[in-house]
Scaffold this active site. Structure first.
Site, short mmCIF file in Angstrom:
data_model
loop_
_atom_site.label_atom_id
_atom_site.label_comp_id
_atom_site.label_asym_id
_atom_site.label_seq_id
_atom_site.Cartn_x
_atom_site.Cartn_y
_atom_site.Cartn_z
N ASP A 50 0.74 -1.24 -0.07
CA ASP A 50 -0.17 0.11 -0.09
C ASP A 50 1.07 1.16 -0.11
O ASP A 50 0.71 2.34 -0.84
CB ASP A 50 -0.97 0.05 1.28
CG ASP A 50 -2.03 -1.03 0.94
OD1 ASP A 50 -2.29 -1.64 0.19
OD2 ASP A 50 -2.71 -1.38 2.17
N ASP B 181 0.47 -0.82 5.67
CA ASP B 181 -0.75 -1.51 5.37
C ASP B 181 -1.98 -0.82 5.68
O ASP B 181 -1.93 -0.64 7.17
CB ASP B 181 -0.58 -2.90 5.58
CG ASP B 181 -1.70 -3.61 4.59
OD1 ASP B 181 -1.80 -3.41 3.47
OD2 ASP B 181 -2.49 -4.72 5.07
N LYS C 268 -5.83 -0.70 6.45
CA LYS C 268 -7.24 -1.27 6.61
C LYS C 268 -8.44 -0.76 7.28
O LYS C 268 -8.05 0.40 7.80
CB LYS C 268 -6.94 -2.19 7.62
CG LYS C 268 -5.81 -3.59 7.40
CD LYS C 268 -6.03 -4.12 6.32
CE LYS C 268 -4.86 -5.27 5.87
NZ LYS C 268 -5.02 -6.00 4.55
#
Length: 344
Positions: free
Chosen positions: A246, A259, A261
């Site tokens: 990401d 990352d 989420k």
């Protein structure tokens, strides 16, 4: 007369006979015949040593019970009282499993490049996949196909609960909407991270549906600097797997693979993120292996954003933890390869 004295009228005599025979055996009474009685008179009878009042009371309590006295629970309690609790023999502990191919996390060819500046534009490499995608699996696919039975059970229970609440069609729409919101959120993050304007102006034109998520991560974005990569493909050449990281940037001064989420429930602890740390460790290993990135990464960051705009939970983990998750990734990759051997 002895039997009439001991047995409670109207109750089953079966338990009494079992107990009585055992008592007789304990005191050397092998039979009740006349010949035995004559022999006993000569040798001196042992019957007189029996405490008849004690055993009469015991037999009455046995035959008057509504439940069989020989239940497993009662027997176990008696054994515990007489001999003490059962002690299981110590079994040798299984040796911890280690990867067969312990590929290092760091790339020796990039020694000294860990803190090097990244000249040029932010990397946004597209994932190149050949016609046979199974030949080079993705990180997501490996983790999905090597989930533990406990994880699969939790996932199945959650799916059944959602279908019971929403119905089959409602659950499909719910899943599709989650995927769509996730894609919108990542697009909004890309725009925010590459915007030339300051943090205060990053959220003015964001999609209304993801405005809450963007507000949630505002403070985390303010702590990022030195952007290296956004939604960029990585490839581990030695282990032959791919993924899309990401973001790679400095979080409070430390270079991290990041990352993003989203979650409907709060996840204040890193263990609440399940396999996400292993996923980030896999990206870090691929980043370090990939020659397209002229630096090394040793830290991971998982950011959990919330739709209601409440502050996101950033979960940072340094090299020691990354190495532990990297070991787990190597084991998961081995499991996947064992289940999906390459076609020759």
């Amino acid at each position: 007369m002895f039997l009439n004295t001991l047995v409670h009228p109207g109750k089953s005599q079966k338990a009494f006979y079992v107990l009585f025979n055992n008592c007789c055996s304990d005191f050397g009474l092998r039979c009740l015949s006349t010949s035995c009685a004559r022999t006993a008179r000569k040798k001196g009878s042992q019957y007189g040593a029996v405490d008849t009042e004690r055993y009469s009371s015991l037999v009455k309590s046995v035959v008057s019970s509504r439940v069989s006295a020989q239940t497993p629970e009662t027997l176990q309690d008696q054994d515990t009282l007489l001999y003490g609790p059962i002690v299981e023999p110590r079994r040798p502990r299984d040796k911890p499993r280690v990867p067969r191919n312990r590929v290092p996390l760091r790339n020796e060819d990039k020694v000294g490049l860990r803190d090097a500046c990244a000249p040029g534009p932010v990397a946004r490499l597209m994932l190149q996949r050949g016609p046979d995608k199974s030949a080079t699996p993705s990180v997501t696919r490996v983790l999905q196909q090597t989930m533990s039975p406990e994880q699969l059970l939790l996932l199945e229970r959650w799916k059944r609960r959602m279908i019971a609440e929403l119905g089959e069609e409602g659950f499909r729409q719910y899943s599709a909407n989650l995927f769509r919101l996730g894609a919108l959120f990542h697009t909004a993050l890309e725009d925010a991270l590459t915007s030339p304007s300051g943090p205060a102006n990053r959220f003015e034109q964001q999609e209304e549906e993801v405005a809450g998520y963007m507000e949630s991560v505002r403070s985390v974005l303010d702590d990022l600097s030195d952007m290296r990569a956004i939604e960029s493909a990585v490839h581990h050449r030695a282990l032959n797997y791919v993924g899309v990281v990401d973001c790679v940037a400095r979080y409070r001064g430390r270079l991290c693979a990041i990352d993003w989420k989203t979650s409907e429930k709060a996840k204040p602890f890193i263990q609440n993120t399940y396999d996400n740390p292993i996923q980030v460790a896999a990206y870090i290993g691929a980043l370090n292996s990939d020659e397209n990135y002229r630096y090394q990464v040793e830290n991971g960051l998982i950011v959990v954003a919330y739709k209601d705009g409440s502050p996101a939970h950033p979960h940072f983990f340094g090299l020691d933890k990354v190495l532990q998750y990297w070991e787990n990734w190597l084991l998961r990759l081995e499991d996947f390869t064992d289940k999906n051997p390459p076609v020759t």
